[in-house]
Design a protein around this motif. Structure first.
Motif, PDB file in Angstrom:
ATOM      1  N   LYS A  37      17.929  26.891  13.795  1.00 19.26           N
ATOM      2  CA  LYS A  37      18.674  25.964  12.926  1.00 19.26           C
ATOM      3  C   LYS A  37      17.827  25.605  11.711  1.00 19.26           C
ATOM      4  N   MET A  38      18.474  25.634  10.558  1.00 19.89           N
ATOM      5  CA  MET A  38      17.786  25.251   9.332  1.00 19.89           C
ATOM      6  C   MET A  38      18.624  24.161   8.668  1.00 19.89           C
ATOM      7  N   ALA A  39      18.054  22.966   8.592  1.00 25.34           N
ATOM      8  CA  ALA A  39      18.774  21.852   7.966  1.00 25.34           C
ATOM      9  C   ALA A  39      18.380  21.768   6.500  1.00 25.34           C
ATOM     10  N   GLN A  40      19.386  21.623   5.633  1.00 27.00           N
ATOM     11  CA  GLN A  40      19.103  21.572   4.190  1.00 27.00           C
ATOM     12  C   GLN A  40      19.806  20.382   3.562  1.00 27.00           C
ATOM     13  N   VAL A  41      19.083  19.677   2.733  1.00 22.03           N
ATOM     14  CA  VAL A  41      19.671  18.526   2.050  1.00 22.03           C
ATOM     15  C   VAL A  41      19.298  18.612   0.569  1.00 22.03           C
ATOM     16  N   VAL A  42      20.284  18.324  -0.279  1.00 21.88           N
ATOM     17  CA  VAL A  42      20.021  18.341  -1.722  1.00 21.88           C
ATOM     18  C   VAL A  42      20.387  16.987  -2.306  1.00 21.88           C
ATOM     19  N   TYR A  43      19.520  16.484  -3.149  1.00 21.00           N
ATOM     20  CA  TYR A  43      19.813  15.260  -3.894  1.00 21.00           C
ATOM     21  C   TYR A  43      19.967  15.648  -5.358  1.00 21.00           C
ATOM     22  N   LYS A  44      21.031  15.196  -5.975  1.00 22.33           N
ATOM     23  CA  LYS A  44      21.177  15.453  -7.417  1.00 22.33           C
ATOM     24  C   LYS A  44      21.056  14.123  -8.152  1.00 22.33           C
ATOM     25  N   MET A  45      20.118  14.074  -9.074  1.00 24.37           N
ATOM     26  CA  MET A  45      19.936  12.879  -9.898  1.00 24.37           C
ATOM     27  C   MET A  45      19.959  13.342 -11.352  1.00 24.37           C
ATOM     28  N   GLY A  46      21.118  13.383 -11.967  1.00 20.91           N
ATOM     29  CA  GLY A  46      21.211  13.897 -13.335  1.00 20.91           C
ATOM     30  C   GLY A  46      20.825  15.356 -13.370  1.00 20.91           C
ATOM     31  N   GLU A  47      19.793  15.648 -14.159  1.00 19.43           N
ATOM     32  CA  GLU A  47      19.342  17.042 -14.278  1.00 19.43           C
ATOM     33  C   GLU A  47      18.306  17.394 -13.206  1.00 19.43           C
ATOM     34  N   ASP A  48      17.926  16.395 -12.445  1.00 18.12           N
ATOM     35  CA  ASP A  48      16.874  16.625 -11.455  1.00 18.12           C
ATOM     36  C   ASP A  48      17.459  16.829 -10.060  1.00 18.12           C
ATOM     37  N   TYR A  49      16.790  17.684  -9.318  1.00 21.02           N
ATOM     38  CA  TYR A  49      17.225  17.974  -7.956  1.00 21.02           C
ATOM     39  C   TYR A  49      16.038  17.896  -7.000  1.00 21.02           C
ATOM     40  N   ILE A  50      16.323  17.460  -5.811  1.00 20.70           N
ATOM     41  CA  ILE A  50      15.338  17.592  -4.729  1.00 20.70           C
ATOM     42  C   ILE A  50      16.029  18.368  -3.616  1.00 20.70           C
ATOM     43  N   TYR A  51      15.408  19.427  -3.198  1.00 20.08           N
ATOM     44  CA  TYR A  51      15.953  20.228  -2.097  1.00 20.08           C
ATOM     45  C   TYR A  51      14.992  20.090  -0.918  1.00 20.08           C
ATOM     46  N   ILE A  52      15.503  19.695   0.215  1.00 15.47           N
ATOM     47  CA  ILE A  52      14.638  19.576   1.403  1.00 15.47           C
ATOM     48  C   ILE A  52      15.205  20.460   2.508  1.00 15.47           C
ATOM     49  N   CYS A  53      14.378  21.341   3.008  1.00 13.10           N
ATOM     50  CA  CYS A  53      14.829  22.124   4.165  1.00 13.10           C
ATOM     51  C   CYS A  53      13.935  21.788   5.347  1.00 13.10           C
ATOM     52  N   SER A  54      14.492  21.916   6.507  1.00 13.87           N
ATOM     53  CA  SER A  54      13.765  21.481   7.687  1.00 13.87           C
ATOM     54  C   SER A  54      14.041  22.403   8.871  1.00 13.87           C
ATOM     55  N   PHE A  55      12.992  22.629   9.636  1.00 11.13           N
ATOM     56  CA  PHE A  55      13.100  23.445  10.847  1.00 11.13           C
ATOM     57  C   PHE A  55      12.482  22.673  12.011  1.00 11.13           C
ATOM     58  N   ALA A  56      12.957  22.986  13.202  1.00  7.24           N
ATOM     59  CA  ALA A  56      12.291  22.416  14.377  1.00  7.24           C
ATOM     60  C   ALA A  56      10.859  22.936  14.396  1.00  7.24           C
ATOM     61  N   LYS A  57       9.951  22.082  14.792  1.00  7.65           N
ATOM     62  CA  LYS A  57       8.526  22.446  14.786  1.00  7.65           C
ATOM     63  C   LYS A  57       8.252  23.699  15.623  1.00  7.65           C
ATOM     64  N   SER A  58       9.044  23.849  16.671  1.00  6.88           N
ATOM     65  CA  SER A  58       8.789  24.955  17.605  1.00  6.88           C
ATOM     66  C   SER A  58       9.011  26.331  16.976  1.00  6.88           C
ATOM     67  N   VAL A  59       9.726  26.399  15.859  1.00  3.61           N
ATOM     68  CA  VAL A  59       9.962  27.722  15.265  1.00  3.61           C
ATOM     69  C   VAL A  59       9.069  27.977  14.057  1.00  3.61           C
ATOM     70  N   VAL A  60       8.268  26.986  13.685  1.00  5.07           N
ATOM     71  CA  VAL A  60       7.395  27.157  12.523  1.00  5.07           C
ATOM     72  C   VAL A  60       5.959  27.303  13.006  1.00  5.07           C
ATOM     73  N   VAL A  61       5.288  28.333  12.541  1.00  2.46           N
ATOM     74  CA  VAL A  61       3.906  28.547  12.944  1.00  2.46           C
ATOM     75  C   VAL A  61       3.054  28.738  11.707  1.00  2.46           C
ATOM     76  N   SER A  62       1.773  28.777  11.952  1.00  7.77           N
ATOM     77  CA  SER A  62       0.848  29.028  10.852  1.00  7.77           C
ATOM     78  C   SER A  62       0.139  30.340  11.143  1.00  7.77           C
ATOM     79  N   PRO A  63      -0.130  31.179  10.106  1.00  8.16           N
ATOM     80  CA  PRO A  63      -0.892  32.401  10.371  1.00  8.16           C
ATOM     81  C   PRO A  63      -2.250  32.021  10.935  1.00  8.16           C
ATOM     82  N   PRO A  64      -2.904  32.824  11.711  1.00  8.19           N
ATOM     83  CA  PRO A  64      -2.468  34.166  12.091  1.00  8.19           C
ATOM     84  C   PRO A  64      -1.530  34.210  13.309  1.00  8.19           C
TER      85      PRO A  64
END
Lengths: 290, 189
Positions: free
Chosen positions: A188-215
């Motif tokens: 699951k990938m959760a995505q949220v966008v905020y629009k403030m005039g010309e500015d945007y914030i995009y936030i995406c989120s994953f459960a910690k269990s599916v995100v790892v760090s190399p190696p």
């Protein structure tokens, strides 16, 4: 002379040398002076720790080499073979032509961000993925499933569909807030966008269990599809959050909570983005709980 | 993909622990933190590329130093020759006059070289011809043995020894000049 100064003479050599300087003032002075110079240098030049940015740059360089390396399989060798390249190019053109004709007949509409960029890759750098998706936000390709003026509506939607309680800033000045939960290679990938005039914030989120760090990301092939670059992980470990300005000039921030990882991408400057993400500005963070 | 993991792991285990030693050497050789950073990065990049040529379990540090030395030569080598005007005897004469009046080694060091700042000493090091600077840094600052230095830069031990002697001799005269330029002449008077 240096051998004596550095205690690198054999016992007999050393004895001979010291017998000599007993009777030779010039050599004795030379010897003492050389010892003095060595000691002065050793004392006055301090050993420097590797600065964090140097270590970070090397680790990043190293990580990118590793991730490039994983592509050196049969397919990449095939595509890098100069003799085969023209044949492949012609084949590709024919294939694209047929596909376009077929797509027109079937009136197929190309998918938008419902299926995020990078699907199908064995691994995906979460920051790059977030930036790709942010470009889709700017170009209008991002189609949220829910659009609301109040954060709580989007939060409910995310919580019901993502399976984790996503911590999000409640930006009162936003024109609208959009939410979308998509399926990313079974995650699951959760995505949220905020629009403030010309500015945007995009936030995406994953459960910690599916995100790892190399190696580790390499080990987890077939299961863990998304990774955070090592410098990002280190910064989160050390400071609790990470930020950088990427090559497109966008600001990215990443942080983790108990069960999920968030990556924010924005065309705002760092300080403005931090202000929006920080609870102290009045636009308080709100946990997306039903 | 399966092959990348052992290489990555081995590289990480064998090569990355030497980063601090390499950075310090690069810093003393170039005299500039940015150049040192570039040099270390370039060294690791090349090391990774040619890691297959490295015999595992042998002297990783020596191997990295050799790569760095070659990178340094390619990037920074200028026409380097021994400075023209060095008065090797002045300092020796001066030493002969002050050695008996010195309380201890520290006092003697101060009488001769004064309290130079670290960057002034680094600057003097920079003025040493590269071949001499390399051995002085490796021996006196990094603390390697003659065998290690000979292995790092692939020269005979006898050459290490003679370069050290000449390098230190040049350096002490340069340090003395720096001290005099900073007003330590008073000590002599």
């Amino acid at each position: 002379m240096s051998g004596a100064v550095d205690n690198q003479l054999l016992r007999d050599e050393n004895k001979d040398f010291h017998n000599h300087i007993e009777i030779c003032g010039s050599c004795r002075d030379e010897y003492e002076l050389e010892k003095l110079t060595k000691a002065y240098l050793k004392k006055r030049i301090t050993f420097v720790d590797v600065p964090y940015d140097v270590e970070k740059a090397i680790m990043a360089q190293f990580s990118s080499k590793v991730s490039k390396r994983k592509d050196h399989g049969f397919i990449s060798r095939l595509f890098s073979n100069r003799a085969i390249q023209p044949i492949l190019a012609v084949g590709l053109m024919i294939f694209v032509g047929i596909a376009l004709i077929f797509a027109n007949r079937a009136n197929i509409i190309l998918p938008n961000l419902q299926q995020p960029a990078g699907v199908g890759l064995a691994q995906q750098d979460a920051l790059s993925l977030a930036e790709t998706n942010f470009q889709d936000v700017l170009s209008g390709k991002f189609k949220p499933e829910i659009t609301a003026a109040a954060m709580s509506d989007v939060a409910s939607y995310i919580n019901q569909n993502a399976g984790f309680a996503m911590q999000l800033p409640s930006v009162a000045s936003a024109d609208w807030i959009g939410g979308l939960v998509s399926n990313y290679d079974g995650n699951k990938m959760a995505q949220v966008v905020y629009k403030m005039g010309e500015d945007y914030i995009y936030i995406c989120s994953f459960a910690k269990s599916v995100v790892v760090s190399p190696p580790e990301a390499k080990v987890a092939s077939g299961q863990k599809k998304i990774f955070l670059p090592l410098d990002c992980t280190k910064a989160i470990e050390n400071r609790g959050w990470f930020w950088s300005e990427n090559s497109n000039g966008d600001t990215q921030a990443a942080w983790t909570s108990d069960d999920h990882v968030c990556i924010a991408t924005s065309n705002l400057e760092k300080n403005d983005l931090v202000a929006y993400l920080s609870p102290s500005t009045g636009d308080s963070k709100e946990t997306a709980k039903p | 993909m399966e092959q990348a993991l052992p290489k990555h792991k081995n590289f990480e285990t064998e090569m990355l622990p030497h980063m601090a030693a390499l950075y310090n050497f690069a810093l003393r050789m170039t005299g500039d933190p940015d150049d040192a950073k570039d040099l270390v990065q370039e060294t690791y990049m090349k090391a990774y590329r040619f890691f297959d040529k490295y015999s595992q379990g042998t002297n990783a540090k020596a191997w990295l130093f050799r790569i760095m030395k070659n990178s340094y030569i390619n990037r920074y080598r200028k026409e380097s020759k021994e400075p023209d005007k060095i008065d090797y005897d002045e300092i020796k004469d001066f030493y002969a006059t002050v050695k008996d009046s010195a309380v201890d080694t520290n006092d003697l060091q101060e009488k001769i070289f004064g309290n130079l700042f670290e960057d002034e000493i680094a600057e003097a090091l920079q003025e040493l011809p590269e071949d001499f600077r390399t051995v002085v840094i490796l021996c006196d600052i990094e603390g390697y043995t003659y065998e290690e230095i000979a292995d790092f830069i692939e020269i005979p031990i006898g050459t290490v020894r003679s370069r050290l002697h000449r390098g230190r001799k040049m350096l002490r005269s340069m340090l003395r000049d720096y001290a005099l330029a900073r007003g330590f002449k008073d000590v002599e008077d």
